[in-house]
Design a protein around this motif. Structure first.
Motif, short mmCIF file in Angstrom:
data_model
loop_
_atom_site.label_atom_id
_atom_site.label_comp_id
_atom_site.label_asym_id
_atom_site.label_seq_id
_atom_site.Cartn_x
_atom_site.Cartn_y
_atom_site.Cartn_z
N SER A 1 0.83 -1.21 0.00
CA SER A 1 0.00 0.00 0.00
C SER A 1 0.87 1.25 0.00
O SER A 1 0.58 2.22 -0.71
CB SER A 1 -0.94 0.00 1.21
OG SER A 1 -1.83 -1.09 1.13
N PHE A 2 1.93 1.24 0.80
CA PHE A 2 2.86 2.37 0.79
C PHE A 2 3.52 2.51 -0.58
O PHE A 2 3.69 3.63 -1.09
CB PHE A 2 3.95 2.21 1.86
CG PHE A 2 3.52 2.66 3.22
CD1 PHE A 2 3.10 3.97 3.44
CD2 PHE A 2 3.53 1.80 4.29
CE1 PHE A 2 2.71 4.40 4.69
CE2 PHE A 2 3.15 2.21 5.55
CZ PHE A 2 2.74 3.52 5.75
N THR B 1 3.15 15.90 0.01
CA THR B 1 2.47 14.63 0.27
C THR B 1 3.46 13.47 0.17
O THR B 1 3.40 12.52 0.97
CB THR B 1 1.30 14.43 -0.71
OG1 THR B 1 0.41 15.54 -0.59
CG2 THR B 1 0.55 13.14 -0.44
N THR B 2 4.39 13.55 -0.76
CA THR B 2 5.41 12.51 -0.90
C THR B 2 6.23 12.40 0.38
O THR B 2 6.49 11.29 0.87
CB THR B 2 6.33 12.82 -2.10
OG1 THR B 2 5.55 12.90 -3.28
CG2 THR B 2 7.40 11.75 -2.27
N PHE B 3 6.60 13.54 0.95
CA PHE B 3 7.37 13.51 2.19
C PHE B 3 6.56 12.96 3.35
O PHE B 3 7.09 12.23 4.20
CB PHE B 3 7.94 14.90 2.52
CG PHE B 3 9.09 15.27 1.64
CD1 PHE B 3 10.31 14.61 1.72
CD2 PHE B 3 8.95 16.27 0.69
CE1 PHE B 3 11.37 14.94 0.89
CE2 PHE B 3 10.00 16.62 -0.14
CZ PHE B 3 11.22 15.95 -0.04
N VAL B 4 5.27 13.24 3.38
CA VAL B 4 4.41 12.69 4.44
C VAL B 4 4.35 11.17 4.30
O VAL B 4 4.48 10.44 5.30
CB VAL B 4 2.99 13.30 4.40
CG1 VAL B 4 2.04 12.56 5.33
CG2 VAL B 4 3.04 14.78 4.75
N VAL B 5 4.17 10.68 3.09
CA VAL B 5 4.09 9.22 2.88
C VAL B 5 5.43 8.57 3.24
O VAL B 5 5.46 7.50 3.88
CB VAL B 5 3.68 8.88 1.43
CG1 VAL B 5 3.76 7.37 1.17
CG2 VAL B 5 2.27 9.38 1.15
N LEU B 6 6.53 9.20 2.90
CA LEU B 6 7.85 8.66 3.26
C LEU B 6 8.02 8.63 4.78
O LEU B 6 8.56 7.66 5.34
CB LEU B 6 8.97 9.46 2.61
CG LEU B 6 9.15 9.24 1.12
CD1 LEU B 6 10.13 10.25 0.53
CD2 LEU B 6 9.61 7.81 0.84
N TYR B 7 7.55 9.66 5.47
CA TYR B 7 7.63 9.69 6.93
C TYR B 7 6.73 8.61 7.54
O TYR B 7 7.11 7.94 8.50
CB TYR B 7 7.29 11.07 7.46
CG TYR B 7 7.53 11.20 8.94
CD1 TYR B 7 8.79 10.99 9.50
CD2 TYR B 7 6.49 11.53 9.80
CE1 TYR B 7 9.01 11.10 10.86
CE2 TYR B 7 6.70 11.64 11.17
CZ TYR B 7 7.96 11.43 11.69
OH TYR B 7 8.17 11.53 13.04
N GLN B 8 5.54 8.42 6.96
CA GLN B 8 4.66 7.34 7.42
C GLN B 8 5.37 5.99 7.29
O GLN B 8 5.33 5.16 8.19
CB GLN B 8 3.37 7.31 6.61
CG GLN B 8 2.39 8.38 6.93
CD GLN B 8 1.14 8.24 6.07
OE1 GLN B 8 1.22 8.07 4.86
NE2 GLN B 8 -0.02 8.31 6.71
N PRO C 1 -5.77 0.86 -0.36
CA PRO C 1 -4.50 1.04 0.36
C PRO C 1 -4.62 2.01 1.52
O PRO C 1 -3.96 1.83 2.55
CB PRO C 1 -3.53 1.55 -0.71
CG PRO C 1 -4.36 2.00 -1.85
CD PRO C 1 -5.66 1.24 -1.77
N ALA C 2 -5.47 3.02 1.40
CA ALA C 2 -5.67 3.97 2.50
C ALA C 2 -6.22 3.25 3.73
O ALA C 2 -5.78 3.50 4.86
CB ALA C 2 -6.60 5.10 2.08
N ALA C 3 -7.16 2.34 3.53
CA ALA C 3 -7.76 1.60 4.64
C ALA C 3 -6.74 0.66 5.27
O ALA C 3 -6.67 0.54 6.51
CB ALA C 3 -8.98 0.82 4.15
N ILE C 4 -5.95 0.01 4.45
CA ILE C 4 -4.93 -0.91 4.98
C ILE C 4 -3.94 -0.15 5.86
O ILE C 4 -3.60 -0.58 6.97
CB ILE C 4 -4.22 -1.64 3.82
CG1 ILE C 4 -5.18 -2.63 3.15
CG2 ILE C 4 -2.96 -2.36 4.31
CD1 ILE C 4 -4.68 -3.20 1.84
N ILE C 5 -3.49 0.99 5.38
CA ILE C 5 -2.53 1.79 6.15
C ILE C 5 -3.18 2.34 7.42
O ILE C 5 -2.57 2.34 8.49
CB ILE C 5 -1.94 2.90 5.26
CG1 ILE C 5 -1.04 2.28 4.18
CG2 ILE C 5 -1.15 3.92 6.10
CD1 ILE C 5 -0.59 3.23 3.10
#
Length: 125
Positions: free
Chosen positions: A12-13, A53-60, A107-111
């Motif tokens: 998902s990520f 948003t890319t940086f947020v996803v990478l931090y997640q 993928p949003a729900a999985i995460i």
């Protein structure tokens, strides 16, 4: 089962990163899957927003990998914050005009589930 779920979270990520980078780079595959599927080319303002948003996803992803390795997560409220961000993502994708963007609910729900689960473990340490 844990390994299978962890694999689904990592997939998902990967999907999210491929998608947000696709928006930043104005790739054709991302057009119907982001920003409501309404653009023939992404405006620079949307592309800049998706850089953040890319940086947020990478931090997640970084936080999730810390959790997988049983390393401490600081601040401890971050998994819960990401879980609620996931709920917002589920909602925004679900109401999209683009059916291809609505698929991003999966993928949003999985995460989101992964971070809700992790937030309980992190707060109990």
């Amino acid at each position: 089962m844990k390994k299978l779920f962890s694999f689904a979270v990592l997939l998902s990520f990967a999907w999210n990163l491929i998608l947000v980078v696709g928006v930043v780079l104005n790739m054709e595959y991302a057009l119907p899957r982001a920003a409501g599927g309404q653009f023939e080319t992404f405006p620079i303002s949307i592309r800049i927003l998706y850089v953040s948003t890319t940086f947020v996803v990478l931090y997640q992803l970084f936080i999730y990998l810390q959790i997988l390795q049983n390393k401490p997560v600081k601040p401890t409220w971050m998994p819960k914050a990401f879980a609620y961000l996931g709920l917002l993502s589920i909602f925004m994708n679900a109401i999209s005009r683009s059916t291809q963007e609505q698929i991003n609910v999966i993928p949003a729900a999985i995460i989101a589930v992964a971070f809700f689960s992790a937030s309980k473990r992190v707060s109990n340490k």
